[in-house]
Design a protein around this motif. Structure first.
Motif, PDB file in Angstrom:
ATOM      1  N   CYS A  39      47.624  43.243  46.220  1.00 13.46           N
ATOM      2  CA  CYS A  39      47.928  42.980  44.808  1.00 13.46           C
ATOM      3  C   CYS A  39      49.205  42.155  44.643  1.00 13.46           C
ATOM      4  O   CYS A  39      49.841  42.169  43.590  1.00 13.46           O
ATOM      5  CB  CYS A  39      47.950  44.254  43.969  1.00 13.46           C
ATOM      6  SG  CYS A  39      48.614  45.712  44.744  1.00 13.46           S
ATOM      7  N   CYS A  61      54.349  49.302  41.723  1.00 14.71           N
ATOM      8  CA  CYS A  61      53.135  48.588  41.329  1.00 14.71           C
ATOM      9  C   CYS A  61      52.253  49.494  40.464  1.00 14.71           C
ATOM     10  O   CYS A  61      51.928  50.620  40.858  1.00 14.71           O
ATOM     11  CB  CYS A  61      52.376  48.170  42.596  1.00 14.71           C
ATOM     12  SG  CYS A  61      50.786  47.431  42.221  1.00 14.71           S
ATOM     13  N   CYS A  89      54.091  43.188  44.124  1.00 23.29           N
ATOM     14  CA  CYS A  89      53.786  44.366  44.940  1.00 23.29           C
ATOM     15  C   CYS A  89      53.992  44.031  46.428  1.00 23.29           C
ATOM     16  O   CYS A  89      53.707  42.924  46.877  1.00 23.29           O
ATOM     17  CB  CYS A  89      52.341  44.792  44.693  1.00 23.29           C
ATOM     18  SG  CYS A  89      51.859  46.240  45.638  1.00 23.29           S
ATOM     19  N   CYS A  93      48.764  50.261  42.593  1.00 27.56           N
ATOM     20  CA  CYS A  93      48.705  51.089  43.795  1.00 27.56           C
ATOM     21  C   CYS A  93      49.935  51.963  43.988  1.00 27.56           C
ATOM     22  O   CYS A  93      49.971  52.816  44.872  1.00 27.56           O
ATOM     23  CB  CYS A  93      48.475  50.212  45.024  1.00 27.56           C
ATOM     24  SG  CYS A  93      49.930  49.266  45.463  1.00 27.56           S
TER      25      CYS A  93
HETATM   26 ZN   LIG Z   1      50.130  47.132  44.484  1.00 28.15          ZN
END
Ligand SMILES: [Zn+2]
Length: 352
Positions: free
Chosen positions: A61, A22, A56, A25
């Motif tokens: 997210c 991702c 993700c 993050c």
């Molecule tokens: Zn993420």
């Protein structure tokens, strides 16, 4: 009736996004579902494409879906033909000046039997793609055009009576497309307005025009580019000159086929009833197979002449049979092949 396509042996290809983590993050992306799948005809054959969506693994997210850019770039949206195929067909048509029949043959050789109608549609799509990409390219050559002016080549294609015409105007020295347009008619005023005027509007000096000898095109050039030298395209002239020869050749092939098949039938029957142990029968069966093969040959307009090819093949077989006869290897039981008249007959049918 339309035949359903057999999709059983079509290879499957799965596409994933290039990202594996991702970008927000850094957590691993995981597969969520198949975004779309479709059967696609590409130059390499038919494939079943799956575009897999990833998101993700963390809930905060997970609403963003990542997809494969490659899968999206394989074909126009909603299309079952790949960009590679569309571009190849456009190249054959407008750069190599291939006829529709030739393009159909080239595709068939690649085991992509695409109908004439579809080829025409794909040529139209090719023009649309070209139109979208060209302004930037023309801009990149502005200096060259300002110094040297333009030599235009104008190429039209009338697919079938009553259909739209596909036109392309290129700069001949750089082989760069300036205008690509579909016109509902080949009227001179339309050619002027939609093809030549936009080129004039580019603002460069137009030094000469090359096109086929079509009278509407000639009239349009006279109207829009009065005084500009206009030459007939040699490829077009050659293709048109070749057409009567191609027709005569096809007529000769049809006659040859009919004559030989009629003579071959009783011989094949005789052979199938003879003892298969007899070595002569085996040799003669080979000959009749070779003959049948030769009779199947097809021509492509304008230069691949099947009649002449068949004629040469028959002569070769005849020489070979005569040779066998002389050696005493086989009986003279194939009078149709070893008699001259059919060959001389056929020669007299060729155009002078
Ligand atoms: Zn993420």
């Amino acid at each position: 009736m339309r035949k359903a396509k057999n999709n059983k042996n079509v290879p499957k290809r799965y596409y994933r996004p290039t990202l594996t983590t991702c970008p927000r993050c850094g957590a691993l992306l995981r597969r969520c579902w198949t975004l779309w799948d479709k059967y696609l005809v590409t130059l390499a054959g038919r494939v079943h494409i799956f575009s897999l969506g990833y998101s993700c693994s963390r809930p905060r997210c997970s609403q963003i879906i990542y997809r494969s850019v490659d899968a999206e770039q394989m074909s126009p949206k909603g299309y079952s033909f790949g960009f590679d195929l569309i571009v190849q067909i456009g190249w054959w048509r407008f750069w190599e000046h291939r006829t529709l029949d030739e393009i159909a043959m080239l595709l068939k050789a690649k085991h992509l039997p695409i109908s004439r109608r579809h080829i025409l549609n794909l040529i139209g799509d090719f023009l649309a793609l070209l139109r979208a990409a060209q302004p930037a390219k023309i801009e990149a050559h502005r200096d060259y055009f300002q110094r040297h002016g333009l030599v235009l080549s104008l190429d039209g294609m009338e697919p079938e009576q009553g259909n739209e015409m596909l036109f392309i105007v290129r700069e001949a020295n750089l082989d760069l497309t300036l205008v690509a347009e579909t016109l509902y008619s080949s009227r001179a005023d339309l050619i002027s307005r939609q093809l030549l005027e936009p080129v004039k509007a580019l603002g460069f000096r137009i030094r000469a025009v090359v096109s086929d000898a079509d009278k509407n095109i000639r009239r349009a050039v006279e109207a829009s580019l009065s005084g500009c030298p206009h030459q007939a395209c040699q490829v077009h002239c050659l293709c048109e000159a070749g057409q009567p020869i191609f027709e005569a050749d096809r007529a000769m092939k049809t006659d040859l086929r009919r004559d030989i098949r009629a003579k071959l039938r009783p011989i094949s029957r005789g052979l199938s009833q003879s003892s298969q142990e007899d070595p002569q029968v085996a040799v003669l069966t080979d000959y009749s197979e070779a003959l049948r093969d030769a009779l199947r040959a097809d021509g492509v307009s304008p230069f691949k002449l099947a009649g002449l090819k068949l004629y040469a093949e028959l002569q070769r077989l005849e020489t070979s049979l005569r040779h066998c006869q002389k050696k005493g290897g086989i009986l003279s039981c194939l009078p149709c092949l070893t008699s001259r008249p059919f060959a001389t007959n056929m020669l007299s049918r060729m155009p002078n």
